[in-house]
Design an enzyme around this catalytic site. Structure first.
Site, short mmCIF file in Angstrom:
data_model
loop_
_atom_site.label_atom_id
_atom_site.label_comp_id
_atom_site.label_asym_id
_atom_site.label_seq_id
_atom_site.Cartn_x
_atom_site.Cartn_y
_atom_site.Cartn_z
N CYS A 12 0.86 -1.20 0.00
CA CYS A 12 0.00 0.00 0.00
C CYS A 12 0.89 1.23 0.00
O CYS A 12 1.77 1.36 0.85
CB CYS A 12 -0.89 -0.03 1.25
SG CYS A 12 -1.49 1.58 1.81
N VAL A 52 -6.23 1.17 6.35
CA VAL A 52 -4.85 1.40 6.75
C VAL A 52 -4.30 2.57 5.94
O VAL A 52 -4.86 2.89 4.88
CB VAL A 52 -3.97 0.15 6.47
CG1 VAL A 52 -4.34 -0.96 7.43
CG2 VAL A 52 -4.00 -0.28 5.03
N GLU A 64 -4.91 8.68 8.10
CA GLU A 64 -4.48 9.46 6.94
C GLU A 64 -2.96 9.67 6.99
O GLU A 64 -2.43 10.40 7.82
CB GLU A 64 -5.20 10.82 6.84
CG GLU A 64 -6.65 10.71 6.45
CD GLU A 64 -6.89 10.21 5.01
OE1 GLU A 64 -5.96 10.26 4.20
OE2 GLU A 64 -8.02 9.76 4.74
N SER A 65 -2.29 9.06 6.03
CA SER A 65 -0.83 8.95 6.12
C SER A 65 -0.11 10.30 6.16
O SER A 65 0.88 10.44 6.89
CB SER A 65 -0.31 8.11 4.95
OG SER A 65 -0.62 8.72 3.72
#
Lengths: 223, 223
Positions: A12, A52, A64-65
């Site tokens: 991902c 994720v 939220e990366s």
């Protein structure tokens, strides 16, 4: 030392961005793998949409990366990935968002999301028009990466930053699927080879999922 | 006083987010309108991909609306929209990104981008399957907005923040097109009515483009 637990899916781009941030900042993190095509009650308890990556830290679950990357940048300041003044920060954020929104919409969503997420979630359904559009669009985007890399030392300027890690994370999952036409831009390829040979990248190159084998050259530093 | 020039398209969620930020922070800004379906050399000179919004400030051209919002938050600190501590900032950024990525992918891109941008750029081509999916998806997203608004005072907590402005900016362009089924969630509607009646929203409610008239109730505070 604060305990950090990252819930992630190995293939991902958003999870990978954070694994690269952790490695570049030399932070210990416990990785908890998930499969996005499976119903996952543990993840639903941490995240309203069950997606994720999620970082567990001090009783909080952060999602939220890019928001998580900003949190890590504010909290762990020894290795800086977000720029040292307001103009550098603006340019790094601009590029990080460019890859997470425009590149994602025009490339990652049409290839990675179709081939890996939707196919496994919806038992085989893939939109072939989307795949064709993604394969077409990636060329202009690769040229943009190559142009930035040739004008500057790293994508956002003199130093490796969150812009490079975000771009590399997207390209790395597409490379896993064999979907990056590296031969079309030498500058982009040279930049990616530099990123790929960093110690922070090693974990990503060892990833493998049973549902989809990586492309032959995926783990090669010379590709 | 720093001169600020915002290049924008009036019916664009990312441009609108920044107009709301300027208005809430009570900053003077010169608005320069563009039409995203036209080739635009002035814009190409400011932005590699020729896209709005772009902020001109002190000889710099800043792109990507969330990066610009972060710049404004760092630079103009009197009215805070980004949270007062590291946890508030993480939650506000999480939601701002949620609307600009997941909501955008599942709703805005399928409705607004299809109906307004692609239709005008590609002379009439609209993907009707995308429209149907967007009309279906918006319901779950509206429920999420309603759930946040009922659990908290504003979407990210006690105070109006960039999370509210981002969500409202997306919903406002969909509302212009008549694509928000407000009757399906009373809490979401009540929250939007609160935002819509703020002075910062007035400029948005007066927008009109010749290519597409707004929905009948668009400018009504009681809708």
């Amino acid at each position: 030392m604060t305990a950090l637990r990252l819930h992630h899916f190995p293939i991902c781009p958003y999870s990978r961005k954070l694994r690269l941030v952790f490695a570049e900042k030399r932070l210990d993190v416990t990785l908890v793998p998930h499969e996005p095509w499976r119903r996952d009650d543990d993840l639903m308890a941490l995240s309203a949409w069950g997606e994720v990556p999620v970082l567990e830290v001090e009783g909080h679950a952060l999602g939220e990366s890019l928001a998580v990357a900003e949190f890590l940048e504010e909290r762990f300041t020894e290795v800086k990935l977000g720029g040292k003044d307001i103009w550098e920060r603006a340019e790094i954020r601009r590029l990080a968002l460019h890859f997470d929104t425009k590149f994602a919409r025009e490339v990652t969503d049409l290839l990675w999301r179709q081939k890996l997420i939707y196919r496994l979630k919806r038992s085989g359904t893939v939109n072939t028009a989307a795949l064709r559009a993604g394969q077409e669009n990636i060329r202009a985007h690769l040229d943009y990466v190559g142009w930035l890399a040739s004008e500057r030392n790293w994508l956002a300027g003199d130093h490796l930053s969150l812009a490079d890690l975000t771009a590399a994370a997207h390209l790395s999952v597409l490379d896993y699927l064999g979907d990056v036409p590296w031969e079309t831009n030498a500058d982009a390829k040279e930049w990616y080879a530099r990123i790929k040979s960093r110690p922070s990248f090693r974990g990503l190159l060892g990833d493998k999922i049973p549902q989809q084998a990586p492309a032959d050259h995926y783990a090669d530093i010379d590709f």
